[in-house]
Motif scaffolding. Sequence first.
Motif, PDB file in Angstrom:
ATOM      1  N   ALA A   9      10.569 -61.888 -77.719  1.00 56.82           N
ATOM      2  CA  ALA A   9      10.673 -62.065 -76.277  1.00 56.82           C
ATOM      3  C   ALA A   9      11.711 -63.115 -75.903  1.00 56.82           C
ATOM      4  O   ALA A   9      12.360 -63.027 -74.878  1.00 56.82           O
ATOM      5  CB  ALA A   9       9.325 -62.464 -75.709  1.00 56.82           C
ATOM      6  N   ASP A  40       7.327 -57.011 -62.314  1.00 57.55           N
ATOM      7  CA  ASP A  40       8.322 -56.674 -63.333  1.00 57.55           C
ATOM      8  C   ASP A  40       9.330 -55.649 -62.814  1.00 57.55           C
ATOM      9  O   ASP A  40       9.903 -54.888 -63.569  1.00 57.55           O
ATOM     10  CB  ASP A  40       7.655 -56.200 -64.633  1.00 57.55           C
ATOM     11  N   TYR A  51      14.817 -60.911 -65.836  1.00 55.92           N
ATOM     12  CA  TYR A  51      14.130 -60.528 -67.073  1.00 55.92           C
ATOM     13  C   TYR A  51      14.150 -59.029 -67.331  1.00 55.92           C
ATOM     14  O   TYR A  51      14.242 -58.595 -68.461  1.00 55.92           O
ATOM     15  CB  TYR A  51      12.648 -60.946 -67.002  1.00 55.92           C
ATOM     16  N   PHE A  52      13.946 -58.270 -66.260  1.00 50.84           N
ATOM     17  CA  PHE A  52      13.719 -56.838 -66.440  1.00 50.84           C
ATOM     18  C   PHE A  52      14.921 -56.019 -65.975  1.00 50.84           C
ATOM     19  O   PHE A  52      15.615 -56.403 -65.039  1.00 50.84           O
ATOM     20  CB  PHE A  52      12.454 -56.415 -65.680  1.00 50.84           C
ATOM     21  N   GLN A 107      13.170 -54.021 -72.257  1.00 48.84           N
ATOM     22  CA  GLN A 107      12.799 -54.665 -70.983  1.00 48.84           C
ATOM     23  C   GLN A 107      13.178 -53.803 -69.782  1.00 48.84           C
ATOM     24  O   GLN A 107      13.069 -54.247 -68.649  1.00 48.84           O
ATOM     25  CB  GLN A 107      13.383 -56.069 -70.876  1.00 48.84           C
ATOM     26  N   THR A 109      12.182 -51.462 -67.221  1.00 49.46           N
ATOM     27  CA  THR A 109      10.854 -51.102 -66.721  1.00 49.46           C
ATOM     28  C   THR A 109      10.893 -50.039 -65.629  1.00 49.46           C
ATOM     29  O   THR A 109       9.854 -49.480 -65.281  1.00 49.46           O
ATOM     30  CB  THR A 109      10.153 -52.334 -66.107  1.00 49.46           C
ATOM     31  N   ARG A 332       7.938 -51.795 -76.325  1.00 53.58           N
ATOM     32  CA  ARG A 332       8.158 -52.091 -74.909  1.00 53.58           C
ATOM     33  C   ARG A 332       6.975 -52.860 -74.329  1.00 53.58           C
ATOM     34  O   ARG A 332       7.135 -53.768 -73.528  1.00 53.58           O
ATOM     35  CB  ARG A 332       8.373 -50.785 -74.135  1.00 53.58           C
ATOM     36  N   ARG A 336       7.279 -56.455 -72.733  1.00 53.04           N
ATOM     37  CA  ARG A 336       6.948 -56.631 -71.321  1.00 53.04           C
ATOM     38  C   ARG A 336       5.874 -57.709 -71.151  1.00 53.04           C
ATOM     39  O   ARG A 336       5.974 -58.579 -70.295  1.00 53.04           O
ATOM     40  CB  ARG A 336       6.495 -55.309 -70.700  1.00 53.04           C
ATOM     41  N   LEU A 339       7.337 -61.096 -71.618  1.00 49.70           N
ATOM     42  CA  LEU A 339       8.172 -61.530 -70.497  1.00 49.70           C
ATOM     43  C   LEU A 339       7.317 -61.940 -69.303  1.00 49.70           C
ATOM     44  O   LEU A 339       7.604 -62.930 -68.625  1.00 49.70           O
ATOM     45  CB  LEU A 339       9.151 -60.420 -70.100  1.00 49.70           C
TER      46      LEU A 339
END
Lengths: 496, 92
Positions: A9, A40, A51-52, A107, A109, A332, A336, A339
């Motif tokens: 991560a 997310d 992040y995503f 990441q 999503t 994933r 996720r 994160l």
Amino acid sequence: MDLPVIGNAQAAGGCASGGCGSAPDALAHLPDHIRLKVQDHPCYSEEAHHYFARMHVAVAPACNIQCNYCNRKYDCANESRPGVVSELLSPDHAIRKVLAVAAAIPQMTVLGIAGPGDPLANPSRTFETFRQLSEKAPDIKLCLSTNGLRLPEFADEIAKHNIDHVTITINCLDPRVGAQIYPWIFWNKRRIRGEEGAAILIAQQQMGLEMLVARGVLVKVNSVMIPGVNDQHLKEVSRVVKAKGAFLHNVMPLIAEAEHGTYYGLMGQDSPTSAELQALQDECAGDMAMMRHCRQCRADAVGLLGEDRGAEFTLDKIADMDLDYGAAMAKRKEVREALVEQMAAKRGAPSTQPAMAELAPVGTRPVLMAVAAKNGLVGEHFGHAREFLVYEAAPEGVRFIGHRKVDLYCGGLDSCGEGDAEPESILDKTIAALSGCEAVLCSKVGFEPWGRLEAAGIAPNGEHALEPIEEAVTAVYREMLAAGKLAKPVAARKRA
Amino acid sequence: MALQIIAPCVNCWACVEVCPNQAIFEALPHFLVDEAKCTECLGDEAEPQCAAICPIEAAIVNELGEALNPYGSLTGIPMGKLIQLGIIRSAL
């Protein structure tokens, strides 16, 4: 081909520490169940966009309205703006691409269908893509972006496919304004022009918004700010769509370059300045959450906002990829969760930002600063930055205002041809793009730009390299205060 | 009797979605109309559906070669501007 899978991560995270994630959360007012849905989602949560990642698949070529900021000749690899794509995909190809990207970028999503036309003008391709995806990749959030004309007709279908996020582009409520934006729509088997067409479009958009909200679908509203056409009107739009249950409003600047061949581009319609855009966003913000981190992506964008890795996943490249989606999905999930945890930890951590009210007396004027950012840090060289994030430092704290692109929307004047290549250097353009900012924070800045920036009244600052953005902005604000640079009254402040 | 799709077409698929006769097919450099299937929507629709949704001026013509959506009719960009920009020649 081996798929690079991010091992932990830490490596996957955008902001490794501090930085923009701790900025006052524009979505803080939302009820918990909605915050959970968007935490997310990079396009909805300013925090999440560090992040995503998201991707768009270009499965929807046809459109049923004409907008004056759009040109249907949409194939140019050098441009980054809505409606532009390089490779149209069939639903089957789109699925293959999504699975390949999902495995390579754990990441990622969110999968959106945004064009290049209107998803609901291509209902069979659009819903076939969603249907297959919800079967094969149930961990990916689905969203779509529409002009709204056929939304009432498909509201139930959208709810059925578990598409929990929809963006409607609403530029007006008044058909007289609409007639200046939409020359025609295709409705009930006829082309309907002017105010009559605009009135139908507006009514459909509003009905669609209400129907989606009633079905529990999250709705964001996009508006294109067109100076002299709908800029004042958008305050009313913001108020009305909020009252009807839209949870986020994204006011975007008009993109109108002559070389794009759009009506507005060719007719010399002004785009808003950064300051005008910010002023309108601030005025609308009184009514609802505003989105300020939109990068106006292409309809086939792949990756974190502001980056496009689409070229890594063209049809010929993904054809050879060996996919084990079961394994990818497990990875994933891990990434996720890590994160989300990382974001939560940062939110919960004691603020790294000192209470500036102690240092800057209430009433001290605010300052705009540009940051060459990378992963939430002051991490980019001045000359390598393709965009600068703009923050406002004020006695109450540091807030994210928006971004300024410094590359041309059409990067390849050579290949695109028609536009007049300005003799103005890229540096001049960058400095112009930073107008209103009093400092620019970057990891390094060269000798020539240093002098030119100073001459333009923008203090270059390389002293906070690799620090979290907000800490750096705070430090520079305090330095300015100590140096007596914040003494002049607000009225004398240089306008952005 | 059939309509024709010609060079200005940008292959945007809008007409394919709305043609009641499935007369339009994907082709390069641009989409084409199957003459055997096209009825020009006569008797069925108030106007030919492809031409009613087509966003590109001068892309669809009748058997006389006349554009169903002539230059200047869709985008609002005046003829003078189109000529000035070299998008069309004044002879058209």
